[in-house]
Scaffold this motif. Sequence first.
Motif, mmCIF file in Angstrom:
data_model
loop_
_atom_site.group_PDB
_atom_site.id
_atom_site.type_symbol
_atom_site.label_atom_id
_atom_site.label_comp_id
_atom_site.label_asym_id
_atom_site.label_seq_id
_atom_site.Cartn_x
_atom_site.Cartn_y
_atom_site.Cartn_z
ATOM 1 N N ILE A 40 88.087 11.109 116.133
ATOM 2 C CA ILE A 40 86.717 11.520 115.848
ATOM 3 C C ILE A 40 85.823 10.987 116.964
ATOM 4 O O ILE A 40 86.242 10.157 117.767
ATOM 5 C CB ILE A 40 86.223 11.000 114.487
ATOM 6 N N VAL A 41 84.593 11.472 117.008
ATOM 7 C CA VAL A 41 83.612 10.998 117.975
ATOM 8 C C VAL A 41 82.462 10.354 117.213
ATOM 9 O O VAL A 41 81.871 10.982 116.332
ATOM 10 C CB VAL A 41 83.078 12.139 118.853
ATOM 11 N N THR A 42 82.144 9.104 117.523
ATOM 12 C CA THR A 42 81.018 8.391 116.940
ATOM 13 C C THR A 42 79.968 8.176 118.031
ATOM 14 O O THR A 42 80.229 8.449 119.213
ATOM 15 C CB THR A 42 81.461 7.027 116.379
ATOM 16 N N VAL A 93 83.955 15.671 114.317
ATOM 17 C CA VAL A 93 85.416 15.822 114.216
ATOM 18 C C VAL A 93 85.802 17.110 114.939
ATOM 19 O O VAL A 93 85.600 18.204 114.415
ATOM 20 C CB VAL A 93 85.869 15.871 112.747
ATOM 21 N N PRO A 94 86.307 17.030 116.149
ATOM 22 C CA PRO A 94 86.672 18.239 116.904
ATOM 23 C C PRO A 94 87.903 18.924 116.320
ATOM 24 O O PRO A 94 88.849 18.264 115.881
ATOM 25 C CB PRO A 94 86.970 17.714 118.315
ATOM 26 N N ILE A 121 85.636 23.797 117.407
ATOM 27 C CA ILE A 121 84.692 23.632 116.307
ATOM 28 C C ILE A 121 84.402 22.140 116.202
ATOM 29 O O ILE A 121 85.307 21.311 116.295
ATOM 30 C CB ILE A 121 85.290 24.140 114.983
ATOM 31 N N LEU A 122 83.140 21.801 116.020
ATOM 32 C CA LEU A 122 82.749 20.411 115.891
ATOM 33 C C LEU A 122 82.225 20.184 114.476
ATOM 34 O O LEU A 122 81.096 20.549 114.148
ATOM 35 C CB LEU A 122 81.678 20.058 116.932
ATOM 36 N N PHE A 123 83.069 19.612 113.619
ATOM 37 C CA PHE A 123 82.654 19.323 112.247
ATOM 38 C C PHE A 123 81.695 18.142 112.230
ATOM 39 O O PHE A 123 81.883 17.164 112.969
ATOM 40 C CB PHE A 123 83.859 18.943 111.372
ATOM 41 N N MET A 159 79.432 22.679 110.628
ATOM 42 C CA MET A 159 79.967 22.945 111.966
ATOM 43 C C MET A 159 78.839 23.071 112.973
ATOM 44 O O MET A 159 77.829 23.727 112.700
ATOM 45 C CB MET A 159 80.824 24.216 111.952
ATOM 46 N N PHE A 160 79.028 22.464 114.126
ATOM 47 C CA PHE A 160 78.008 22.447 115.166
ATOM 48 C C PHE A 160 78.519 23.042 116.471
ATOM 49 O O PHE A 160 79.723 23.032 116.740
ATOM 50 C CB PHE A 160 77.562 21.007 115.455
ATOM 51 N N ASP A 161 77.573 23.482 117.302
ATOM 52 C CA ASP A 161 77.919 23.794 118.690
ATOM 53 C C ASP A 161 77.654 22.534 119.523
ATOM 54 O O ASP A 161 77.285 21.480 119.010
ATOM 55 C CB ASP A 161 77.148 25.011 119.205
ATOM 56 N N ARG A 162 77.821 22.643 120.811
ATOM 57 C CA ARG A 162 77.718 21.480 121.696
ATOM 58 C C ARG A 162 76.351 20.796 121.606
ATOM 59 O O ARG A 162 76.250 19.577 121.425
ATOM 60 C CB ARG A 162 77.986 21.935 123.133
#
Length: 223
Positions: A40-42, A93-94, A121-123, A159-162
């Motif tokens: 994940i990315v924090t 979460v990619p 997809i970026l959750f 879900m997000f875009d960049r």
Amino acid sequence: MCGRYANHVGAMHGWVDVLADWPAQAELGFNIAPTQLAPIVTPDGCEVFRWGLLPSWVKTANTEFSTFNARLKTLSEKPSFRHAWKEGQRCIVPALGYYEWKQENGIKQAYFVRRKDGDPILFGGLYESPNQYNPGSFTIITRPAQGPLEPLHHAMPLMFDRDQSKQWFAGDNDQCEGLAWYTYPDDYEYYPVSNKVNKVANQGEELVKPIEAESQKQHGFGF
């Protein structure tokens, strides 16, 4: 909702501004399930945490209290997520895409959801940092389904875009809640896939390949 997803994203090198320190050693798969470790990315960078958030108040390593999805409209109310939300412990979460199941003509058919352009997809999610009871855990936020995904299931992951993913980290709670309720564009599609995905041990790339739905085969419909 989101109960399985594929994080075998092939375009990570093109997303260095969002995933700058993506852990190269992180295990990737086409059938990630709750309780498994996943990247994940924090706001502090990339981590490998367990899918299934353990609340901050849990004083045991028992996963009975872990939750893999969190409903957007109750983030500030539910004891399981209230601490993470209040403290701004938001994560990304990619994923390549996620799986959803739909009952059709007596058959529970698996579908794969992805972006039409093939981008990750970026959750949107929440996380709790490691402690003596928690190895580091996360949950994926869900909201009512919208747009092209509404016929598939009543709920969908956030879900997000960049650009939105950057706002998810930069904004305060009110701003991020507003962002989370945005109107979804027609960027997503879904198609039937093999029910081999039902078994967590199955991890091959063939799981995300389109097939003719079992319900269509039974009734003689073409794909």
